[in-house]
Design a protein around this motif. Structure first.
Motif, mmCIF file in Angstrom:
data_model
loop_
_atom_site.group_PDB
_atom_site.id
_atom_site.type_symbol
_atom_site.label_atom_id
_atom_site.label_comp_id
_atom_site.label_asym_id
_atom_site.label_seq_id
_atom_site.Cartn_x
_atom_site.Cartn_y
_atom_site.Cartn_z
ATOM 1 N N ALA A 77 -1.841 41.505 5.510
ATOM 2 C CA ALA A 77 -0.605 41.105 6.195
ATOM 3 C C ALA A 77 0.547 42.014 5.791
ATOM 4 C CB ALA A 77 -0.281 39.650 5.868
ATOM 5 N N ARG A 78 0.555 42.425 4.539
ATOM 6 C CA ARG A 78 1.606 43.346 4.075
ATOM 7 C C ARG A 78 1.536 44.657 4.850
ATOM 8 N NH1 ARG A 78 2.061 47.388 0.319
ATOM 9 N NH2 ARG A 78 4.109 47.580 -0.686
ATOM 10 N N LEU A 79 0.329 45.196 5.032
ATOM 11 C CA LEU A 79 0.174 46.434 5.801
ATOM 12 C C LEU A 79 0.498 46.223 7.283
ATOM 13 C CD1 LEU A 79 -3.124 47.817 4.212
ATOM 14 C CD2 LEU A 79 -0.794 48.603 3.783
ATOM 15 N N ARG A 80 0.234 45.019 7.787
ATOM 16 C CA ARG A 80 0.533 44.721 9.190
ATOM 17 C C ARG A 80 2.034 44.715 9.465
ATOM 18 N NH1 ARG A 80 -0.532 39.386 9.742
ATOM 19 N NH2 ARG A 80 1.455 38.807 10.685
ATOM 20 N N ALA A 81 2.842 44.646 8.419
ATOM 21 C CA ALA A 81 4.301 44.628 8.588
ATOM 22 C C ALA A 81 4.784 45.832 9.391
ATOM 23 C CB ALA A 81 4.990 44.589 7.224
ATOM 24 N N VAL A 82 4.107 46.971 9.267
ATOM 25 C CA VAL A 82 4.542 48.173 9.983
ATOM 26 C C VAL A 82 4.428 47.953 11.490
ATOM 27 C CG1 VAL A 82 4.117 50.621 10.343
ATOM 28 C CG2 VAL A 82 3.920 49.646 8.047
ATOM 29 N N VAL A 122 7.449 39.732 3.963
ATOM 30 C CA VAL A 122 6.072 40.049 4.350
ATOM 31 C C VAL A 122 5.613 39.057 5.416
ATOM 32 C CG1 VAL A 122 3.682 40.219 3.540
ATOM 33 C CG2 VAL A 122 5.567 40.970 2.068
ATOM 34 N N PRO A 123 4.987 39.516 6.496
ATOM 35 C CA PRO A 123 4.487 38.584 7.515
ATOM 36 C C PRO A 123 3.450 37.620 6.924
ATOM 37 C CG PRO A 123 4.405 40.854 8.317
ATOM 38 C CD PRO A 123 4.715 40.925 6.854
ATOM 39 N N GLU A 124 3.365 36.462 7.534
ATOM 40 C CA GLU A 124 2.319 35.516 7.143
ATOM 41 C C GLU A 124 0.952 36.091 7.523
ATOM 42 O OE1 GLU A 124 2.394 32.539 5.557
ATOM 43 O OE2 GLU A 124 4.514 33.004 5.167
ATOM 44 N N PRO A 125 -0.073 35.844 6.725
ATOM 45 C CA PRO A 125 -1.415 36.288 7.120
ATOM 46 C C PRO A 125 -1.808 35.701 8.473
ATOM 47 C CG PRO A 125 -1.393 35.609 4.814
ATOM 48 C CD PRO A 125 -0.067 35.209 5.383
ATOM 49 N N THR A 126 -2.565 36.462 9.239
ATOM 50 C CA THR A 126 -3.074 35.940 10.502
ATOM 51 C C THR A 126 -4.045 34.799 10.194
ATOM 52 O OG1 THR A 126 -2.992 38.185 11.405
ATOM 53 C CG2 THR A 126 -4.203 36.528 12.672
ATOM 54 N N PRO A 127 -3.873 33.635 10.831
ATOM 55 C CA PRO A 127 -4.815 32.535 10.559
ATOM 56 C C PRO A 127 -6.228 32.905 10.978
ATOM 57 C CG PRO A 127 -3.405 32.010 12.436
ATOM 58 C CD PRO A 127 -2.845 33.249 11.820
ATOM 59 N N ALA A 128 -7.207 32.367 10.264
ATOM 60 C CA ALA A 128 -8.604 32.716 10.544
ATOM 61 C C ALA A 128 -9.052 32.232 11.912
ATOM 62 C CB ALA A 128 -9.515 32.148 9.456
ATOM 63 N N THR A 129 -8.443 31.161 12.399
ATOM 64 C CA THR A 129 -8.766 30.643 13.723
ATOM 65 C C THR A 129 -7.497 30.634 14.562
ATOM 66 O OG1 THR A 129 -10.531 29.240 12.853
ATOM 67 C CG2 THR A 129 -9.686 28.703 15.038
ATOM 68 N N GLU A 143 7.319 49.403 2.953
ATOM 69 C CA GLU A 143 8.475 48.802 2.302
ATOM 70 C C GLU A 143 9.648 48.659 3.264
ATOM 71 O OE1 GLU A 143 6.645 51.307 1.121
ATOM 72 O OE2 GLU A 143 5.603 50.170 -0.447
ATOM 73 N N ASP A 144 9.908 49.693 4.056
ATOM 74 C CA ASP A 144 11.001 49.610 5.027
ATOM 75 C C ASP A 144 10.707 48.556 6.089
ATOM 76 O OD1 ASP A 144 12.424 51.545 3.698
ATOM 77 O OD2 ASP A 144 11.851 53.175 5.059
ATOM 78 N N ALA A 145 9.450 48.481 6.501
ATOM 79 C CA ALA A 145 9.079 47.491 7.510
ATOM 80 C C ALA A 145 9.307 46.072 6.990
ATOM 81 C CB ALA A 145 7.627 47.684 7.915
ATOM 82 N N ILE A 146 8.905 45.824 5.754
ATOM 83 C CA ILE A 146 9.093 44.496 5.169
ATOM 84 C C ILE A 146 10.578 44.163 5.063
ATOM 85 C CG2 ILE A 146 8.819 43.162 3.039
ATOM 86 C CD1 ILE A 146 6.115 44.640 2.671
ATOM 87 N N GLU A 147 11.386 45.147 4.698
ATOM 88 C CA GLU A 147 12.831 44.910 4.610
ATOM 89 C C GLU A 147 13.413 44.591 5.985
ATOM 90 O OE1 GLU A 147 16.908 47.179 3.087
ATOM 91 O OE2 GLU A 147 14.937 48.044 2.685
ATOM 92 N N SER A 194 -1.355 50.849 12.700
ATOM 93 C CA SER A 194 -0.085 51.518 12.402
ATOM 94 C C SER A 194 0.073 51.709 10.899
ATOM 95 C CB SER A 194 1.083 50.687 12.952
ATOM 96 O OG SER A 194 0.950 50.456 14.326
ATOM 97 N N ILE A 195 -1.032 51.945 10.204
ATOM 98 C CA ILE A 195 -1.007 52.055 8.747
ATOM 99 C C ILE A 195 -0.471 53.430 8.349
ATOM 100 C CG2 ILE A 195 -2.389 51.919 6.641
ATOM 101 C CD1 ILE A 195 -4.462 50.324 8.254
ATOM 102 N N PRO A 196 0.632 53.501 7.578
ATOM 103 C CA PRO A 196 1.210 54.809 7.252
ATOM 104 C C PRO A 196 0.358 55.659 6.318
ATOM 105 C CG PRO A 196 2.831 53.041 6.975
ATOM 106 C CD PRO A 196 1.486 52.393 7.126
ATOM 107 N N ASP A 197 -0.283 55.032 5.353
ATOM 108 C CA ASP A 197 -1.014 55.790 4.337
ATOM 109 C C ASP A 197 -2.444 56.057 4.810
ATOM 110 O OD1 ASP A 197 -1.125 56.703 1.347
ATOM 111 O OD2 ASP A 197 -2.935 55.499 1.673
ATOM 112 N N HIS A 198 -2.844 57.329 4.779
ATOM 113 C CA HIS A 198 -4.161 57.709 5.292
ATOM 114 C C HIS A 198 -5.291 57.043 4.513
ATOM 115 C CE1 HIS A 198 -7.298 60.061 7.100
ATOM 116 N NE2 HIS A 198 -7.582 60.691 5.986
#
Length: 341
Positions: free
Chosen positions: A239-244, A273-280, A264-268, A318-322
């Motif tokens: 979810a943290r990475l999904r913030a971007v 940090v976005p909530e995790p996507t629910p499993a269902t 970090e900029d996206a979270i700010e 949209s993950i910034p880090d390769h």
């Protein structure tokens, strides 16, 4: 469920297009090893954060750097180009990678300046009809299907001997789905753009579907859904990475330049940090981006694929880090149970 990848060739922070393309090659080679079905590259213009402008060029390099994975465009923006030249370019690619080239066909308008530079007419009386005619022209050139009395009957393109590239119609609306159905071509819906239209689009595709008159077409509806998806060891880290992706969508809604913020900029920007996507997911819930650990994300993708009746999902991110991006693809392959090659 089969998995595929569309890669945008993002430019690393303080990097260049050369770095972006090297990362794309590494991602394609990893996808091949992990058992992904296909690896497509995108076309975007005049965006400093993305190097992927010319799929037909990059795919030639990827053909030399891979052995078995299907390669394709996600998508060639056909409204900018001559259908004959597009068919010719991808037939040449098929000569370099016989029997493993997909030609994803879409459309999009860029800024007025970019469209002018590309020689694109921005205001058409019938844009859907124009796109259908262009897709049909590409298919006719690839299949050598023009009748004997047509002006293009003697126009030829290079061929590999393995059959022509496979055209896919790409889009995010029922109109693109109808084009695919009427021509008997495979259809890929971009759920990371307008997910609420996904089910209607596939309904339109199946209603309009006719068995293809082309050898590289299909005899029954064949589809794939493209999803922005991030995988990490835990739901919370994913979810943290999904913030971007979430921050980019917010910028789009506000009419701001999107770019590609850091995590970090996206979270700010999002205020946390976005909530995790629910499993269902609720039956009417279609997130523009999903995230999770391997088990969670595999389950989410199964739910979305089942809703539209397809067996293949194409992953965009949209993950910034390769390295985070490569890890995401690896973990998701494990979660779905792909067979490594």
């Amino acid at each position: 469920m089969d998995l595929s990848i569309v890669d945008l060739s993002p430019v690393p922070e303080d990097g260049t297009a050369s770095d972006a393309f090297a990362n794309t090659v590494e991602a394609a080679q990893q996808a091949e090893r992990l058992g992904y079905e296909r690896f497509w590259v995108a076309e975007h213009h005049s965006r400093e954060s993305l190097a992927g402008t010319t799929p037909e060029v990059l795919l030639g390099h990827l053909a030399a750097e891979t052995e078995s994975i299907r390669l394709g465009s996600g998508a060639v923006l056909l409204n900018h180009y001559s259908p004959f030249k597009v068919a010719e370019s991808f037939a040449a690619l098929d000569g370099l990678a016989p029997g493993r080239v997909d030609l994803g066909l879409g459309r999009a308008n860029e800024s007025p300046a970019v469209d002018h530079a590309l020689g694109t007419e921005r205001h058409l009386d019938d844009p859907d009809g124009d796109q259908r005619a262009r897709v049909e022209a590409v298919a006719n050139h690839l299949a050598d299907a023009y009748p004997d009395d047509h002006e293009y009957a003697d126009v030829t393109i290079p061929r590999s001997g393995e059959g022509p590239p496979t055209p896919w119609v790409l889009g995010s609306s029922p109109s693109s789905a109808e084009i695919a159905g009427e021509l008997g071509l495979p259809y890929c819906f971009a759920a990371f753009i307008r997910p609420v239209f996904a089910e209607n689009a596939f309904d339109a595709y199946r209603e309009a579907f006719r068995p293809s008159p082309y050898a590289m077409g299909v005899d029954q509806p064949t589809g794939m859904i493209a999803v922005n998806a991030v995988c990490a060891p835990t739901d919370e880290e994913a979810a943290r990475l999904r913030a971007v992706a979430e921050a980019v969508y917010e910028r789009l809604k506000q009419g701001r330049p999107t770019g590609r913020p850091s995590v970090e900029d996206a979270i700010e920007e999002l205020g946390g940090v976005p909530e995790p996507t629910p499993a269902t997911l609720d039956h009417d819930e279609w997130p523009r981006a999903v995230s999770g650990n391997p088990e969670t994300l595999a389950g989410l993708l199964e739910q979305l694929a089942d809703r539209v009746g397809v067996d293949e999902v194409m992953i965009q991110h949209s993950i910034p880090d390769h390295e985070d991006a490569l890890r995401s693809h690896r973990l998701l392959a494990d979660g779905v149970g792909l067979d490594e090659r």
